[in-house]
Design a protein around this motif. Structure first.
Motif, mmCIF file in Angstrom:
data_model
loop_
_atom_site.group_PDB
_atom_site.id
_atom_site.type_symbol
_atom_site.label_atom_id
_atom_site.label_comp_id
_atom_site.label_asym_id
_atom_site.label_seq_id
_atom_site.Cartn_x
_atom_site.Cartn_y
_atom_site.Cartn_z
ATOM 1 N N LEU B 128 0.694 -1.304 -0.077
ATOM 2 C CA LEU B 128 -0.006 0.099 0.077
ATOM 3 C C LEU B 128 0.849 1.379 0.128
ATOM 4 O O LEU B 128 0.702 2.191 -0.507
ATOM 5 C CB LEU B 128 -0.836 -0.001 1.210
ATOM 6 N N HIS B 532 -8.201 -1.085 0.389
ATOM 7 C CA HIS B 532 -7.363 0.121 0.763
ATOM 8 C C HIS B 532 -7.685 1.142 0.232
ATOM 9 O O HIS B 532 -7.706 2.294 0.851
ATOM 10 C CB HIS B 532 -5.978 -0.461 0.715
ATOM 11 N N ASP B 539 -7.702 -5.022 -0.037
ATOM 12 C CA ASP B 539 -6.932 -5.430 1.091
ATOM 13 C C ASP B 539 -6.789 -6.997 1.010
ATOM 14 O O ASP B 539 -8.052 -7.611 1.240
ATOM 15 C CB ASP B 539 -7.775 -4.746 2.226
#
Lengths: 284, 601
Positions: B128, B532, B539
């Motif tokens: 991320l 995310h 995610d």
């Protein structure tokens, strides 16, 4: 007041206006606070269920969780009121102080030390007693719709989706089709009056939704309602589970047009307007 | 024998190359994928015991708490300094300096938690972090630069206070305060773009879009960026005021002299005033943010307001009610130390009643927690009478009434020890009353009318309600300022003569604000669910599921405890380093204390 005084005189009873009796009893902040608390409790438990029907408004008993919420608010309010002024606060505490320390209040003190724990014990006993009914649970109002679904094998984007039948064919025909679909499939649970009181309804927990209520379909877009009808209970999202919904997935039994038709019927019949999509820059 | 032996060797000789070839082949098969892959960075790291998500959550939340404080305090420090300059009242200058001293000691804690957050992201969520940094790299460099300037501006602002005290130098010093606010706001705007991008990425960004192909400005100024900026800007002031109020309450309770008590009583009042004033406009900014979220994505909006996050709004209703009640309660108790306030005391119980009814309306859930027997008794899922209080029409009406009532409390407090000398006092008061009634009528009318119109129209009604309340507040304040020009004093405020329980109202305000920020921040962030970056970067960690409300509440409560403990420690340490110079304020029970309404209100 004069007539009332005469009646009392005739009966040979001393006349005391209610205000003076109340004034004599409710002459300390502690007593006033106790009276306000009792009044609040009666208003919540009895007043709310029974007063509105007198004026033609529907009402019902309040669930215990909400009674508790309201009572907490009432208690907090009472405590703020008795303590926002130095003199009132001292006067409020005085009887509590007296009963805890004054020698001549020994009997009352002893009684209090028995009664209060006994009440707490009774409350604990009854609240912990096994019950056959399922415990109440948190429920979300509206499940979150996905941005798109697969309907009968085809991808359907829900964001911004309008009811296609509103711009095709006759609205009256769609309404009639929807009515037929409703009475063949939905009536048993959602009822003749669309109030969620079909003859199967009492068996369900949660109860079937009332479409007449201003908080159900009136708050939703038609695409949301389409998703709920098409996917039913099995298609509810994981978030907010368990839903315990008995709603079937109607995509297995109805065509898309039949679902859109029944949606038109629901809105027309209840008089609600569906929520529309907000277009950026649009003024309302 | 030999022949046999030769034969055995020949078998070995013949089979050895095959074995080698097979062995190399097997080795090649085993090595080949590694060789083909080269080095690939991992997507997620692991944090012991509490897990990666809780670790990053705590770091982010604590950084946010401190950041909100250090961004909020400079705003009113610079305003207090300006009041000191314009009114030549030294007390405001000292107050501003004391605010800044709190800021100085909190600043390093903000930076430390920021570093923990960044290291946490790099080590626990490298995938991320890589994605976000590829899009936002330029803004990250600018962020660091501005942060550098902000730090040094703060050092100059605080340590130069006594050196640049007079004349033109003082104006220069005040300019540093302004600059400090500008740097702080810029830092917040940049950081907000990163987190709002995760919530509302531009429509053209899909899961297949390489981060390098995302246009920087469309990612930066995304759909929820500006609503969050405004909401946080106001909330920071509220939060800063509340923490300063709690600091003053702590100092008041531990004060040894009447002078100290008077000073910190005054400071507590100012903290409460700042927090409550900004709180009055905060719901409007929050409503705008909510509306933008719904407009960006129906799923997000529904999850937040009607979906499983909706229970947080019931919790929020209670906490907001606590804020309004505690703020008003502090003012009502405070009237006990103002000569002339007795004439307003009978009204407080009615104002309390309005606040309590507002709290009850706001706390009434649409979908009540009920067992089977209770649902049967109600005749369905919703209560036939109270069900109408569960929707936004009722909630908006309730909060607007609570805001009007709180404003009325401030007005009465402000006027308590004053006697107007203008000839039109009676007419002015009547007009003020009419403005209150008109605003209340508009709020009530649109609140009721909202039940009879489609949702899309009803949403617009909240704007009319807000405008009515804001207009009434502005006009009433203007009339009051004109009416109280040259007003006679009914007596000095007896600063320091506050019962101790009033100070706990200030503590309650600080704790509640902190808790509320954590809870509603979770609601905002949690509506991304298993993404995310919403509907772009999924995610895929073990923590992909949205946490249950109970677990979330525990994590947030732990964050609140850590934050308040650290703040208590930092303030204690700050107090050891330098004692504030107390003079002029209080100086005894009835000395030259600031008069309510003389600038500070």
């Amino acid at each position: 007041m004069g007539a009332l005084k005469s009646v009392f005189r005739l009966l040979g009873a001393p006349f005391r206006p209610i205000s003076s009796v109340m004034g004599r009893f409710l002459n300390t902040p502690f007593r006033q606070a106790t009276a306000v608390l009792l009044f609040s409790y009666v208003l919540i438990e009895v007043g709310i269920p029974f007063i509105p029907p007198v004026f033609g408004m529907p009402s019902a008993p309040i669930p215990n969780t909400v009674v508790l919420e309201y009572l907490i608010i009432a208690i907090v309010g009472i405590l703020l009121w008795v303590s926002d002024n130095e003199q009132r606060w001292s006067e409020f505490k005085q009887p509590i102080h007296d009963i805890l320390v004054q020698p001549d209040r020994r009997v009352a003190r002893g009684a209090l030390f028995v009664i209060v724990p006994a009440l707490v014990a009774a409350q604990t006993y009854f609240s912990a007693q096994p019950d056959i009914s399922a415990p109440p649970s948190f429920r979300a109002i509206h499940p979150a719709p996905p941005s798109s679904i697969t309907f009968q094998g085809e991808q359907m984007v829900l964001d911004g989706l309008e009811n296609p039948l509103r711009s095709a064919g006759s609205l009256e025909e769609h309404y009639e089709t929807g009515k037929q679909v409703y009475y063949q499939n939905c009536l048993a649970c959602h009822g003749d009056g669309l109030q969620g009181r079909g003859h199967y309804a009492p068996a369900f927990n949660p109860a079937p939704l009332s479409f007449q209520d201003a908080g159900t379909i009136a708050m939703l877009t038609e695409s949301f309602v389409f998703w709920r009808i098409a996917k039913g209970g099995p298609g509810l999202p994981n978030e907010g589970a368990p839903w315990n919904s008995a709603m079937p997935a109607w995509e297995n039994f109805l065509t898309a047009d039949e679902i859109w038709s029944v949606i038109i019927f629901l809105y027309e019949q209840t008089g609600h307007d569906p929520r529309t999509w907000e277009v950026e820059g649009e003024e309302h | 024998m030999l022949k046999r032996s030769r034969g055995r060797w020949s078998w070995l000789e013949a089979s050895l190359p095959v074995a080698i070839v097979v062995a190399i082949g097997l080795l090649a098969i085993a090595i080949e994928p590694l060789a083909a892959q080269g080095y690939t960075p991992r997507e997620y790291g692991d944090f012991p015991i509490i897990g990666s998500r809780a670790a990053i959550w705590i770091a982010a939340q604590l950084h946010l708490f401190f950041a909100a404080f250090v961004l909020g305090v400079p705003m009113f420090a610079v305003v207090a300094e300006a009041i000191g300059i314009f009114s030549s009242d030294d007390r405001y200058d000292k107050l501003a300096k004391e605010f800044t001293r709190l800021l100085l000691v909190s600043y390093s804690a903000t930076a430390i938690w920021g570093a923990i957050l960044v290291f946490g992201l790099i080590t626990l969520y490298p995938g991320l972090w890589g994605y976000l940094s590829e899009i936002f790299a330029p803004s990250m460099w600018v962020y660091v630069g501005i942060f550098f300037f902000e730090s040094f501006t703060l050092y100059l602002y605080y340590y130069g206070w006594d050196r640049w005290k007079k004349g033109r130098a003082k104006w220069g010093h005040w300019g540093l305060g302004i600059l400090l606010n500008l740097w702080g706001t810029a830092v917040m705007l940049i950081a907000n773009s990163w987190l709002t991008y995760m919530m509302s990425p531009p429509a053209e960004v899909t899961p297949d879009t390489a981060p390098g192909m995302v246009q920087f400005w469309s990612a930066f100024a995304n759909a929820t960026w500006m609503p969050i900026n405004i909401h946080r800007l106001i909330a920071n002031v509220v939060f800063g005021g509340a923490i300063v109020g709690a600091y003053a309450a702590f100092r008041f309770l531990s004060a040894k002299t009447d002078e100290e008590r008077a000073h910190y009583d005054w400071m507590g009042y100012i903290g409460n005033f700042i927090a409550m004033s900004a709180l009055i406009v905060l719901p409007f900014a929050g409503y705008w943010l909510g509306r933008e979220i719904y407009e960006f994505n129906q799923q997000m909006g529904t999850t937040m307001m009607g979906g499983f996050m909706s229970w947080l709004w019931v919790v929020q209703a209670f906490l907001i009610a606590v804020l309004f009640l505690a703020g008003n309660y502090y003012l009502w108790i405070g009237m006990g130390r103002i000569p002339g306030a007795e004439r307003f005391m009978p009204y407080t119980k009615w104002m309390l009643l309005v606040l309590l009814i507002g709290a009850a309306v706001w706390a009434t859930p649409r979908n009540m927690i009920a067992n089977r027997a209770e649902i049967t008794a109600m005749g369905g899922q919703f209560h036939p009478f109270l069900g109408v209080l569960g929707v936004m029409s009722a909630k908006n009406t309730a909060v607007n009434f609570m805001i009007l009532t709180t404003f009325l409390s401030f007005l009465l407090y402000r006027r308590a020890n004053k006697k107007a000398v203008v000839s039109w006092e009676k007419r002015g008061t009547t007009i003020q009353g009419a403005l209150f009634v008109t605003a209340a009528a508009v709020v009530l009318f649109y609140g009721v009318y909202g039940y009879f119109v489609p949702s899309i129209v009803r949403i617009g009604f909240s704007v009319y309600q807000v405008l009515a309340v804001i207009t009434a507040i502005i006009l009433v304040v203007v009339i009051d300022m004109l009416m109280m020009r040259g007003a006679k004093s009914r007596g000095e405020i007896r600063w320091g003569e506050m019962p101790e329980r009033s100070q706990y109202a200030l503590f309650i305000l600080a704790v509640t604000f902190t808790w509320l920020m954590g809870l509603m921040g979770f609601a905002r962030s949690g509506i991304r669910q298993h993404w995310h970056v919403f509907e772009v970067l999924r995610d895929t960690s073990v923590d992909a599921a949205t946490p249950a409300l109970g677990y979330a509440s525990i994590v947030i409560s732990v964050c609140v405890l850590i934050f308040l403990s650290l703040v208590a420690f930092i303030f204690w340490v700050g107090g050891l380093a330098e004692k504030p110079v107390i003079s002029g304020v209080g100086g005894g029970a009835t000395s030259s204390a600031p008069v309510a309404g003389d600038g500070e209100t």
